[in-house]
Design a protein around this motif. Structure first.
Motif, PDB file in Angstrom:
ATOM      1  N   ASP A  81     -46.153  10.415 -11.460  1.00 22.33           N
ATOM      2  CA  ASP A  81     -45.329  10.152 -11.894  1.00 22.33           C
ATOM      3  C   ASP A  81     -46.033   8.962 -11.245  1.00 22.33           C
ATOM      4  OD1 ASP A  81     -42.683  10.087 -10.973  1.00 22.33           O
ATOM      5  OD2 ASP A  81     -42.513  10.618  -8.612  1.00 22.33           O
ATOM      6  N   THR A  97     -35.999  10.059  -6.181  1.00 18.94           N
ATOM      7  CA  THR A  97     -37.604   9.319  -6.931  1.00 18.94           C
ATOM      8  C   THR A  97     -38.868   8.845  -6.119  1.00 18.94           C
ATOM      9  OG1 THR A  97     -36.330   6.997  -7.680  1.00 18.94           O
ATOM     10  CG2 THR A  97     -35.744   8.739  -9.093  1.00 18.94           C
ATOM     11  N   THR A 107     -39.572  18.472 -17.688  1.00 14.42           N
ATOM     12  CA  THR A 107     -39.173  18.976 -16.500  1.00 14.42           C
ATOM     13  C   THR A 107     -38.381  20.260 -16.650  1.00 14.42           C
ATOM     14  OG1 THR A 107     -37.054  19.209 -17.765  1.00 14.42           O
ATOM     15  CG2 THR A 107     -37.414  17.678 -16.469  1.00 14.42           C
ATOM     16  N   PRO A 151     -31.226  15.237 -14.900  1.00 12.20           N
ATOM     17  CA  PRO A 151     -31.551  14.374 -13.957  1.00 12.20           C
ATOM     18  C   PRO A 151     -31.153  15.255 -12.819  1.00 12.20           C
ATOM     19  CG  PRO A 151     -30.672  12.333 -14.803  1.00 12.20           C
ATOM     20  CD  PRO A 151     -29.978  13.661 -16.081  1.00 12.20           C
ATOM     21  N   SER A 162     -36.909   8.061 -18.933  1.00 10.87           N
ATOM     22  CA  SER A 162     -36.425   9.114 -18.076  1.00 10.87           C
ATOM     23  C   SER A 162     -36.949  10.461 -19.112  1.00 10.87           C
ATOM     24  CB  SER A 162     -35.506   9.861 -17.757  1.00 10.87           C
ATOM     25  OG  SER A 162     -34.259   9.686 -18.228  1.00 10.87           O
ATOM     26  N   ARG A 186     -39.532   4.864 -13.424  1.00 16.96           N
ATOM     27  CA  ARG A 186     -39.752   5.215 -14.696  1.00 16.96           C
ATOM     28  C   ARG A 186     -39.603   4.550 -15.598  1.00 16.96           C
ATOM     29  NH1 ARG A 186     -40.807  11.880 -14.932  1.00 16.96           N
ATOM     30  NH2 ARG A 186     -41.910  11.999 -13.608  1.00 16.96           N
TER      31      ARG A 186
END
Length: 234
Positions: free
Chosen positions: A17, A217, A92, A212, A28, A25
């Motif tokens: 991460d 985050t 994800t 998302p 994404s 990031r």
């Protein structure tokens, strides 16, 4: 420095991460999926323009456009865009969903690597591989959506709706092939349109898989750690 600030700083620095200089990031998974799907869509539009007047988008599938002079490279570029989006979705996903998505990406790659037979040609080995890979493309992604929806929390219904639409679109495209393969009946004149509708539904499902989640985050975690540390120092 308090124990709480140490924990927050530790969470902000977890492997896998890594933030950029702004603490976020660079790209994404959702953005990567959008870019991949945009590349595929733009390439397919070019393919339709190249085939205008020579191909029938209502009756002929995208695979049939291999007959065009630029068909093979354009189909390859579109497949690369879809694979990019599929790989973004794996980042994800849970372990089980990730395996299904990797299988889907492999099927898309096989579609481009093994073109279908030209019209009025006998089905050769490449065409057989193409058919099998094509079936997996329209089956595996809805399966991934079903599995992902089971553990999606607040996103469960969004994913379920997108999965149902993708499954219906895929079925509308795949089912007419059954009597064609088993009994040699003619394929319907609307097959190409059904395929394109199914592809749109699959692309929408990919975007939902990478959407998302709303989980905080690393940036606010790092900021919170800095705030706690400054308060404890004062």
């Amino acid at each position: 420095m308090t124990t709480q600030s140490i924990a927050l700083r530790s969470r902000a620095a977890e492997p896998g991460d890594q933030p950029d200089t702004n603490g976020a990031r660079l790209v994404s998974p959702h953005t990567t999926a959008i870019l991949g799907i945009a590349l595929a869509a733009a390439t397919l539009v070019v393919l339709e323009l190249v085939g205008a007047g020579r191909m029938d988008l209502f009756a002929q599938t995208v695979s049939d456009y291999i007959a065009l002079p630029a068909g093979a490279p354009l189909i390859g570029i579109a497949a690369a865009g879809l694979v990019t989006a599929g790989l973004a979705a794996t980042s994800t996903a849970t372990a089980v969903v990730r395996r299904v998505l990797l299988g889907w990406c492999a099927a898309v790659a096989l579609l481009a690597a093994f073109p279908t037979n030209l019209p009025n040609e006998p089905v050769h080995l490449s065409g057989q591989i193409h058919r099998c890979a094509g079936a997996l493309v329209f089956i595996l992604l809805p399966v991934a959506g079903i599995l992902a929806a089971r553990s999606a929390g607040a996103r469960r219904w969004d994913l379920t709706i997108a999965t149902v639409i993708a499954a219906i679109g895929s079925a509308a495209f795949l089912l007419p092939h059954v009597p064609h393969i088993l009994a040699g009946t003619a394929l319907p004149d609307w097959l190409g349109l059904a395929e394109r509708g199914a592809l749109v539904a699959l692309a929408a499902l990919l975007l939902r898989l990478t959407a998302p989640t709303g989980v905080p985050t690393t940036r606010p975690l790092a900021a919170a750690g800095a705030g706690v540390e400054s308060r404890s120092a004062s």
